[in-house]
Structures are given as C-alpha cells and as structure tokens.
Scaffold this motif. Structure first.
Motif, PDB file in Angstrom:
ATOM      1  N   ALA A  41       0.799  -1.226   0.000  1.00 56.35           N
ATOM      2  CA  ALA A  41       0.000   0.000   0.000  1.00 56.35           C
ATOM      3  C   ALA A  41       0.829   1.272   0.000  1.00 56.35           C
ATOM      4  O   ALA A  41       0.337   2.325  -0.408  1.00 56.35           O
ATOM      5  N   LEU A  42       2.076   1.219   0.465  1.00 51.10           N
ATOM      6  CA  LEU A  42       2.878   2.433   0.555  1.00 51.10           C
ATOM      7  C   LEU A  42       3.160   2.980  -0.838  1.00 51.10           C
ATOM      8  O   LEU A  42       3.614   2.256  -1.725  1.00 51.10           O
ATOM      9  N   GLU A  43       2.896   4.268  -1.035  1.00 49.13           N
ATOM     10  CA  GLU A  43       3.084   4.846  -2.369  1.00 49.13           C
ATOM     11  C   GLU A  43       3.828   6.170  -2.354  1.00 49.13           C
ATOM     12  O   GLU A  43       4.095   6.743  -3.405  1.00 49.13           O
ATOM     13  N   ALA A  44       4.209   6.659  -1.185  1.00 51.27           N
ATOM     14  CA  ALA A  44       4.956   7.914  -1.126  1.00 51.27           C
ATOM     15  C   ALA A  44       5.535   8.127   0.262  1.00 51.27           C
ATOM     16  O   ALA A  44       5.003   7.621   1.256  1.00 51.27           O
ATOM     17  N   ILE A  45       6.625   8.864   0.303  1.00 51.31           N
ATOM     18  CA  ILE A  45       7.170   9.334   1.584  1.00 51.31           C
ATOM     19  C   ILE A  45       7.496  10.820   1.409  1.00 51.31           C
ATOM     20  O   ILE A  45       7.784  11.274   0.299  1.00 51.31           O
ATOM     21  N   GLY A  46       7.433  11.548   2.495  1.00 51.02           N
ATOM     22  CA  GLY A  46       7.711  12.976   2.439  1.00 51.02           C
ATOM     23  C   GLY A  46       8.764  13.375   3.453  1.00 51.02           C
ATOM     24  O   GLY A  46       8.959  12.700   4.466  1.00 51.02           O
ATOM     25  N   PHE A  47       9.476  14.462   3.162  1.00 47.68           N
ATOM     26  CA  PHE A  47      10.474  14.953   4.116  1.00 47.68           C
ATOM     27  C   PHE A  47      10.755  16.429   3.853  1.00 47.68           C
ATOM     28  O   PHE A  47      10.411  16.975   2.807  1.00 47.68           O
ATOM     29  N   ARG A  48      11.394  17.065   4.834  1.00 44.96           N
ATOM     30  CA  ARG A  48      11.792  18.454   4.711  1.00 44.96           C
ATOM     31  C   ARG A  48      13.233  18.510   4.234  1.00 44.96           C
ATOM     32  O   ARG A  48      14.102  17.808   4.751  1.00 44.96           O
ATOM     33  N   GLU A  77      11.167  18.930 -10.071  1.00 41.32           N
ATOM     34  CA  GLU A  77      10.452  17.700 -10.401  1.00 41.32           C
ATOM     35  C   GLU A  77      11.411  16.757 -11.119  1.00 41.32           C
ATOM     36  O   GLU A  77      12.188  17.191 -11.964  1.00 41.32           O
ATOM     37  N   ALA A  78      11.352  15.483 -10.771  1.00 47.42           N
ATOM     38  CA  ALA A  78      12.212  14.497 -11.429  1.00 47.42           C
ATOM     39  C   ALA A  78      11.501  13.158 -11.446  1.00 47.42           C
ATOM     40  O   ALA A  78      10.742  12.838 -10.529  1.00 47.42           O
ATOM     41  N   ARG A 102      10.116  23.799   0.959  1.00 53.79           N
ATOM     42  CA  ARG A 102      11.105  22.881   1.524  1.00 53.79           C
ATOM     43  C   ARG A 102      10.531  21.478   1.704  1.00 53.79           C
ATOM     44  O   ARG A 102      11.188  20.613   2.276  1.00 53.79           O
ATOM     45  N   ASN A 103       9.324  21.269   1.207  1.00 52.25           N
ATOM     46  CA  ASN A 103       8.683  19.959   1.344  1.00 52.25           C
ATOM     47  C   ASN A 103       8.928  19.107   0.105  1.00 52.25           C
ATOM     48  O   ASN A 103       8.572  19.500  -1.011  1.00 52.25           O
ATOM     49  N   ALA A 104       9.553  17.960   0.312  1.00 54.83           N
ATOM     50  CA  ALA A 104       9.846  17.039  -0.786  1.00 54.83           C
ATOM     51  C   ALA A 104       9.000  15.782  -0.637  1.00 54.83           C
ATOM     52  O   ALA A 104       8.796  15.286   0.474  1.00 54.83           O
ATOM     53  N   ILE A 105       8.519  15.279  -1.760  1.00 59.18           N
ATOM     54  CA  ILE A 105       7.754  14.037  -1.774  1.00 59.18           C
ATOM     55  C   ILE A 105       8.348  13.107  -2.824  1.00 59.18           C
ATOM     56  O   ILE A 105       8.621  13.530  -3.956  1.00 59.18           O
ATOM     57  N   VAL A 106       8.568  11.866  -2.453  1.00 60.76           N
ATOM     58  CA  VAL A 106       8.983  10.831  -3.394  1.00 60.76           C
ATOM     59  C   VAL A 106       7.838   9.836  -3.484  1.00 60.76           C
ATOM     60  O   VAL A 106       7.433   9.246  -2.475  1.00 60.76           O
TER      61      VAL A 106
END
Length: 323
Positions: free
Chosen positions: A158-165, A174-175, A297-301
């Motif tokens: 179910a995991l589809e993304a993680i976020g970090f500062r 964007e990449a 400053r918020n990044a999401i993968v």
C-alpha cells in the motif's frame, strides 16, 4: 497472512535474544515468521562462513517467502557477490519475494539491478533490519512506531509515497526515474564491478554511518568523477551521523563536504531523507520508477503502489503518507 523469513547474510549475531524478540514482534504485526536454520551461525565476525550464508540466500530464494528480512548488516555480502545465483534471486523477486534491509544488504539489492535483464527492474526494499529495528528491548527504546508502520504498509503493497523536509533552494524541482541507492560506502565499493547497476536518469539515494565528512566527500567525488552523479536526475542524502569531529577540521563540516560536491555537478543534491542508520526510517522501493516533487522545503517521493489484497492491510496498520 504474509510469510516472512529472518536470515543473517553478513555480520554475526552476538546474541540470539534480539532475533527472537524481533520474530515475536513481527508475528504480532500479522506476519507468519520463520527463522532460517543458519541465522545464528557464527564464523569469525560473520553469520556463518561464506558457503553457509550463500546457501541461506539460495535456500530462501527457492522457498519464496513474501518477505526476506535481514537480521543485521555489518560486512559479508561482498564476499558472496561472485557466487550468487542471480537468476535464482531475480526469479524470487518476480515471484513476489521482497528482499528488505539496509547497510551491507545494499550490495545484494544493487546486484539485483545490475544483473537484471535489460528493460526489467526488480524491486527490493531499503528498509529496517530485524534486530536493529524490531529486536531492541524496551529498555533500549523498543520499536520506533514510524519505522514499524512504514514497514507494514510497504510490505502490504500500500505504501506509495514518503515525504520529508529538505533545504531551501530546490523549489518546484520535479524528477522522474529509477529510484536506487543505499549505503554510500557499499555502493562506491561496487564501482567497476559487474555488480554495479548502470542507471541513467535515476533518483539516487545515499546514507552512511561513522564516516567523517571528508570520507563522505571523497566517496561522493568518486561517484561524480566516475560519471554516476551527473547521470542522475537527483540525489537524495539521508543520515550521515556517528562521526567524530577532528581538531584539524577548522570549520569543515558535513555541510562543507556536500557543498564541495554540489559545486562539481549540475545534479541537484537534496538533504533530509529520513533514512539511514537511525531509529526512524522509511522504506524505499529500490528499482521502482519514482517521482520527486519539491514545493518550498517539502519534498515528496512517490511511486505506484501495488494495491494487491493482503491481510496485513486489514490488521489496522494502514496509515497516511509523509512519514
């Protein structure tokens, strides 16, 4: 119920109790846990001699558990790389086994990418280690809740993304590309070998522990000079703790090291990824096609979740993203 096998591919387990504690806790999370017959083997500083550990890898690949979770890292997998039956290992991934771990296990995970057929990208998971993350006593701090929940969600599909500062300066970045990487020292040691994946246009993540910033810089520069960093869309740096300052540093820090590497490559290098030799860590699908977005400053993968039926998701551990 998802089957999960614990095994020791690298460093020796000094005591059996953390492994048994991890097995009990993972069972309570809804996994059907088994411990490989050689998990407690001992030979010098290794979890059994090379033949024993190699046989364990192949035995688990043939058994096809849903999850193969390494007990610990250390050192030892590099000794096995030339003898691994990569076709067998890749077939186990195709059949659904998730090889999970970090640190020394990076060599196995990178090897899977390097030995895959062109056009195929086998996915393994950078994530916790059984004893380090599930085997601590309560007096030692027990289990980190974020690490636990992220692992359960990842293993359920179910995991589809993680976020970090991250730092300022990467707004609107964007990449999209193959997510790959792991331990910096292990990854760098594979350069020039058949076990180093040739990935272009990827998103590379790196971490390490007990390495002074000048050593981190030297390894990053080796990757830059070998053309690896320049071939990526972005580089994500996790934790690089555990090192000691030297009186010779004179203001030189990890930040100094990163800036020196940034000045030599056009590839964006972001810090703050919550992964490494730290208690709180996310899970990352090595080999998956991922997308990186930065706002402020918020990044999401993010990546495509598997969304297949799994009883773990009905066990009460599904939760939101942004670990």
């Amino acid at each position: 119920m998802s089957s999960l096998t614990l095994y020791t591919p690298a460093g020796v387990l000094a005591q059996a109790q953390p492994l048994k504690r991890a097995a009990k806790r993972l069972g309570a999370l809804g996994f059907e846990v088994s411990i490989d017959e050689a998990a407690l083997a001992k030979h010098q500083r290794f979890g059994g001699d090379d033949e024993t550990r190699l046989a364990a890898l192949h035995r688990i690949a043939k058994a096809k558990p849903d999850v193969a979770l390494a007990s610990r890292g250390g050192y030892g997998l590099t000794r096995l790389l030339d003898g691994i039956d990569w076709k067998l290992m890749l077939k186990s991934v195709e059949r659904g086994t998730r090889w999970v771990g970090q640190s020394d296990l990076s060599s196995l995970q990178l090897g899977l990418l390097a030995h895959a057929k062109s056009g195929h990208s086998p996915v393994s998971w950078a994530g916790p280690l059984a004893c380090d993350d599930f085997g601590r006593s309560e007096e030692e701090g027990g289990v980190d809740e974020v690490t636990r929940d992220c692992f359960v969600e990842a293993m359920s599909g179910a995991l589809e993304a993680i976020g970090f500062r991250t730092e300022a300066g990467f707004e609107e970045l964007e990449a999209r590309g193959t997510l790959w990487g792991g331990n910096l020292c292990v990854l760098t040691s594979l350069l020039g070998t058949p076990h180093f994946p040739q990935i272009k246009g990827g998103i590379l993540f790196l971490e390490d522990v007990n390495e002074h910033p000048y050593r981190v810089e030297r390894m990053l520069l080796q990757l830059q000079q070998a053309g690896v960093l320049g071939a990526q869309k972005a580089v994500l740096l996790g934790d690089f703790g555990g090192w000691r300052k030297s009186p010779l540093d004179r203001g030189y820090t990890l930040k100094s090291a990163i800036e020196a590497v940034r000045s030599r490559t056009k590839t964006p290098i972001l810090t703050g990824l919550p992964f490494g030799h730290v208690r709180t860590k996310v899970c990352l699908p090595i080999g998956a096609t991922a997308e990186l977005y930065v706002q402020g400053r918020n990044a999401i993968v993010g990546w495509a979740a598997e969304h297949h039926h799994d009883p773990l998701r009905e066990h009460g551990h599904e939760h939101g993203h942004g670990h």
